[in-house]
Design a protein around this motif. Structure first.
Motif, mmCIF file in Angstrom:
data_model
loop_
_atom_site.group_PDB
_atom_site.id
_atom_site.type_symbol
_atom_site.label_atom_id
_atom_site.label_comp_id
_atom_site.label_asym_id
_atom_site.label_seq_id
_atom_site.Cartn_x
_atom_site.Cartn_y
_atom_site.Cartn_z
ATOM 1 N N ASP A 9 25.294 35.615 59.935
ATOM 2 C CA ASP A 9 25.067 34.244 60.421
ATOM 3 C C ASP A 9 23.576 33.973 60.578
ATOM 4 O O ASP A 9 22.767 34.896 60.630
ATOM 5 C CB ASP A 9 25.745 34.054 61.784
ATOM 6 N N ASN A 10 23.274 32.700 60.693
ATOM 7 C CA ASN A 10 21.877 32.317 60.948
ATOM 8 C C ASN A 10 21.849 30.913 61.552
ATOM 9 O O ASN A 10 22.858 30.185 61.517
ATOM 10 C CB ASN A 10 21.066 32.367 59.643
ATOM 11 N N ALA A 11 20.699 30.556 62.088
ATOM 12 C CA ALA A 11 20.468 29.191 62.589
ATOM 13 C C ALA A 11 19.050 28.831 62.184
ATOM 14 O O ALA A 11 18.175 29.701 62.163
ATOM 15 C CB ALA A 11 20.619 29.160 64.107
ATOM 16 N N LEU A 12 18.837 27.580 61.825
ATOM 17 C CA LEU A 12 17.523 27.185 61.314
ATOM 18 C C LEU A 12 17.001 25.932 62.011
ATOM 19 O O LEU A 12 17.779 25.017 62.318
ATOM 20 C CB LEU A 12 17.601 26.906 59.805
ATOM 21 N N ALA A 13 15.691 25.906 62.215
ATOM 22 C CA ALA A 13 15.015 24.676 62.628
ATOM 23 C C ALA A 13 14.160 24.285 61.432
ATOM 24 O O ALA A 13 13.303 25.065 61.000
ATOM 25 C CB ALA A 13 14.156 24.939 63.849
ATOM 26 N N VAL A 14 14.429 23.125 60.864
ATOM 27 C CA VAL A 14 13.757 22.728 59.628
ATOM 28 C C VAL A 14 12.721 21.643 59.953
ATOM 29 O O VAL A 14 13.022 20.684 60.666
ATOM 30 C CB VAL A 14 14.780 22.197 58.590
#
Ligand code: PMT
Length: 400
Positions: free
Chosen positions: A364-369
């Protein structure tokens, strides 16, 4: 192959139409889908797990409390794996349990635990279908966003005539194709993408590297391909299969990755740097294995800077739309914005790699773009789901 690479979890509940499920699995596979089957207890009275295992090519899951199954693909993993859960046939009893929000066996639990769309193909006697209780349950399920495909009307196995026949397998496959059709957001776009780690040799048997598995970059390659892009993936050493339809160039070191990128970047519209490129490499590569010396308790390595690949792409006079990644452990936003500006990027996706269960080598991952004047948050999800959201965001900004 309208379902190429799509992951369909087929749930089978107890009803005479279960005999059509084996045919349904085969037709889904004809369209390229990967199919996993989950059966309820009563479904096994109508068709055997062995038949479904043979046609799907995977063991059939049927128990919530099976330690062996949980050690393989556990129920939460299975719920996250699916792009779509299709329950065909969906009996009146199963729909009643779902409407009540029960998690009393594996299939009902998966329906609660999945982020994927759930679709039901009701199949039952016409009187049962028309019963007020069944109709109320269908209404409840539809109001929660569950799709109801069918039923058909006509003569039934019990001799009755009326609504309650399961849709034909081919009609259900068509619904799946329509449901999972991906908008070709990147049709006609040429994407060059880096993924995985680099290895910087110290001697013939040792190297400096990092924990990148390539999962994030490979998921982006697959999502971009699904969205219609022509994808070339420059990959460091990883243990992953190449996504279908993607051209893969294998490299080991940062210098090789730099060379592979710079020789192809002129022909691409979009560049994404997801690789964890080593910033430094040993100044010297020993020609023979370095020996332990008896009197030295310490060893000092001289390192030299590697080329910054994405900065080199960003510095081109005619540069592609360039998207970088930032792997940070503190001050994520500040460092990401600094890299966006310094490396002349159009967009940067930052991940907080200090968080357990995301980032390097996680599923899994989470991103702030971030981009000039804007930002978006892509919350924690499996890397393929996240990649699909990121690709949609990139496509939107690339096209505008
Ligand atoms: O591979 P996984 O296990 O799935 O993990 C995914 C990931 C955590 C590796 C990925 O999401 C990620 O964050 N990749 C970038 C990691 C990184 O090297 O970040 P950075 O902050 O050091 O580099 C910033 C950007 O410059 C990146 O786009 C990187 O590719 C690029 N870079 C860095 C150094 C260098 N010499 N050349 C580069 O092009």
């Amino acid at each position: 192959m309208r379902l190429a690479d799509k992951r369909i979890l087929l749930g089978i509940s107890g009803g005479i139409a279960a005999y059509k499920s084996a045919e349904l699995v085969r037709r889904l596979k004809d369209q390229g889908a990967e199919v996993r089957v989950v059966m309820t207890r009563s479904a096994k009275e109508f068709i055997t797990p062995l038949t479904l295992q043979a046609v799907s090519g995977h063991p059939v899951a049927d128990s919530l409390l099976d330690p062996a199954a949980e050690a393989g693909m556990g129920h939460i993993e299975l719920a996250k794996w699916a792009d779509l859960i299709l329950i065909a046939p969906a009996s009146a009893n199963l729909m009643a349990r779902m409407a009540a929000g029960m998690a009393d066996e594996l299939l009902t639990t998966l329906c609660l635990a999945t982020p994927a769309q759930v679709a039901l193909a009701p199949a039952m006697n016409q009187q049962m279908y028309l019963n007020a209780a069944t109709q109320a349950n269908l209404k409840t399920l539809a109001s929660r966003g569950i799709l109801l495909w069918g039923p058909d009307s006509g003569s039934q196995a019990c001799g009755d005539v009326g609504p309650g026949r399961m849709l034909d397998p081919l009609a259900l496959v068509e619904r799946c194709c329509q449901q999972l059709a991906v908008e070709p957001l990147l049709a006609g776009v040429t994407l060059l993408l880096t993924a995985g780690p680099t290895r910087e040799a110290l001697d013939p048997v040792r190297y400096i590297s990092n924990h990148s598995s390539g999962k994030m970059g490979y998921a982006i390659a697959r999502a971009a391909r699904e969205a219609g892009a022509d994808v070339t993936l420059v990959s460091g050493p990883v243990a992953l299969a190449t996504p279908q339809g993607v051209e893969r160039i294998d490299v080991e070191s940062a210098q090789q990755m730099h060379q592979a990128v710079m020789s192809r970047v002129g022909a691409c519209d979009l560049f994404i740097g997801c690789a964890a490129v080593a910033d430094y490499r040993p100044a010297q590569v020993a020609p023979q294995k370095i020996k332990k010396s008896g009197d030295n308790d310490q060893m000092t390595l001289a390192l030299v800077k590697n080329p910054d690949i994405i900065a080199a792409v960003g510095a081109l006079a005619e540069k592609p739309f360039t998207v970088g990644f930032a792997a940070e452990t503190v001050d994520v936003e500040q460092y990401a914005l600094d890299k966006l500006r310094r490396k002349r990027l159009d967009m940067i996706a930052a991940n907080d790699v200090s968080q357990a269960g995301q980032g390097f080598n996680a599923d899994d991952n989470a991103l702030a773009v971030f981009w000039q004047g804007g930002q978006a948050t892509l919350p924690l999800a499996d890397k393929l789901t996240l990649a699909r959201h990121l690709v949609a965001l990139i496509a939107h900004h690339y096209r505008s």
